[in-house]
Design a protein around this motif. Structure first.
Motif, PDB file in Angstrom:
ATOM      1  N   GLU A  90       0.870  -1.105   0.175  1.00  0.00           N
ATOM      2  CA  GLU A  90      -0.274  -0.161   0.145  1.00  0.00           C
ATOM      3  C   GLU A  90       0.881   1.220   0.119  1.00  0.00           C
ATOM      4  OE1 GLU A  90      -2.640  -0.522   3.264  1.00  0.00           O
ATOM      5  OE2 GLU A  90      -4.079  -1.837   2.231  1.00  0.00           O
ATOM      6  N   GLU A  91       1.803   1.147   0.634  1.00  0.00           N
ATOM      7  CA  GLU A  91       2.797   2.480   0.706  1.00  0.00           C
ATOM      8  C   GLU A  91       3.422   2.662  -0.463  1.00  0.00           C
ATOM      9  OE1 GLU A  91       3.396   4.594   2.856  1.00  0.00           O
ATOM     10  OE2 GLU A  91       5.237   5.481   2.599  1.00  0.00           O
ATOM     11  N   ALA A  92       4.030   1.364  -1.222  1.00  0.00           N
ATOM     12  CA  ALA A  92       4.510   1.548  -2.601  1.00  0.00           C
ATOM     13  C   ALA A  92       3.507   2.063  -3.476  1.00  0.00           C
ATOM     14  CB  ALA A  92       5.005   0.058  -3.128  1.00  0.00           C
ATOM     15  N   GLU A  93       2.245   1.764  -3.532  1.00  0.00           N
ATOM     16  CA  GLU A  93       1.270   2.283  -4.340  1.00  0.00           C
ATOM     17  C   GLU A  93       1.102   3.807  -4.238  1.00  0.00           C
ATOM     18  OE1 GLU A  93      -2.065  -0.312  -4.025  1.00  0.00           O
ATOM     19  OE2 GLU A  93      -1.131  -1.916  -5.087  1.00  0.00           O
ATOM     20  N   ARG A  94       1.041   3.896  -2.906  1.00  0.00           N
ATOM     21  CA  ARG A  94       0.545   5.468  -2.677  1.00  0.00           C
ATOM     22  C   ARG A  94       1.814   6.571  -3.077  1.00  0.00           C
ATOM     23  NH1 ARG A  94       2.099   9.226   1.208  1.00  0.00           N
ATOM     24  NH2 ARG A  94       3.481   7.685   2.080  1.00  0.00           N
ATOM     25  N   LEU A  95       3.055   6.049  -2.919  1.00  0.00           N
ATOM     26  CA  LEU A  95       4.199   6.690  -3.401  1.00  0.00           C
ATOM     27  C   LEU A  95       4.184   6.788  -5.032  1.00  0.00           C
ATOM     28  CD1 LEU A  95       7.317   5.254  -1.381  1.00  0.00           C
ATOM     29  CD2 LEU A  95       6.150   7.720  -1.069  1.00  0.00           C
TER      30      LEU A  95
ATOM     31  N   GLU B 299       1.533   9.497  -6.015  1.00  0.00           N
ATOM     32  CA  GLU B 299       1.825  10.700  -5.830  1.00  0.00           C
ATOM     33  C   GLU B 299       3.202  11.174  -6.898  1.00  0.00           C
ATOM     34  OE1 GLU B 299       3.528  11.055  -1.727  1.00  0.00           O
ATOM     35  OE2 GLU B 299       1.515  10.904  -0.900  1.00  0.00           O
ATOM     36  N   ALA B 300       3.912  10.130  -6.998  1.00  0.00           N
ATOM     37  CA  ALA B 300       4.711  10.508  -8.143  1.00  0.00           C
ATOM     38  C   ALA B 300       4.200  10.751  -9.425  1.00  0.00           C
ATOM     39  CB  ALA B 300       5.999   9.300  -8.464  1.00  0.00           C
ATOM     40  N   MET B 301       3.079  10.079  -9.881  1.00  0.00           N
ATOM     41  CA  MET B 301       2.501  10.334 -11.257  1.00  0.00           C
ATOM     42  C   MET B 301       1.729  11.583 -11.006  1.00  0.00           C
ATOM     43  SD  MET B 301       1.013   6.765 -12.003  1.00  0.00           S
ATOM     44  CE  MET B 301      -0.068   6.763 -13.209  1.00  0.00           C
TER      45      MET B 301
END
Ligand SMILES: [Zn+2]
Length: 68
Positions: A8-13, A16-18
């Motif tokens: 979930e943290e990876a997806e959130r990051l 945000e990057a996108m």
């Protein structure tokens, strides 16, 4: 941290990057033409407006370097 939380943290990051990238494009990225310091191939490097030093990887030889 368990695996679910890490994912979930990876997806959130990533989201945000996108989002940041979209905003940056709207503000007008500039394309810098640079010559690879290793093999001399021309490379187009996108950079945020006003930024002249960005890291890039040569498309010909794969050398990591920075624009000047
Ligand atoms: Zn190169």
């Amino acid at each position: 941290m368990d695996k679910k939380a890490m994912r979930e943290e990876a997806e959130r990051l990533m989201r945000e990057a996108m989002a940041n990238r979209k905003v940056t494009v709207k503000q007008g990225d500039t394309v810098i033409m640079v010559t690879c310091g290793k093999c001399g191939a021309p490379n187009k490097v996108k950079a945020p407006k006003g930024v002249t030093r960005v890291g890039y990887v040569c498309k010909e030889c794969g050398a990591k370097q920075e624009t000047m």
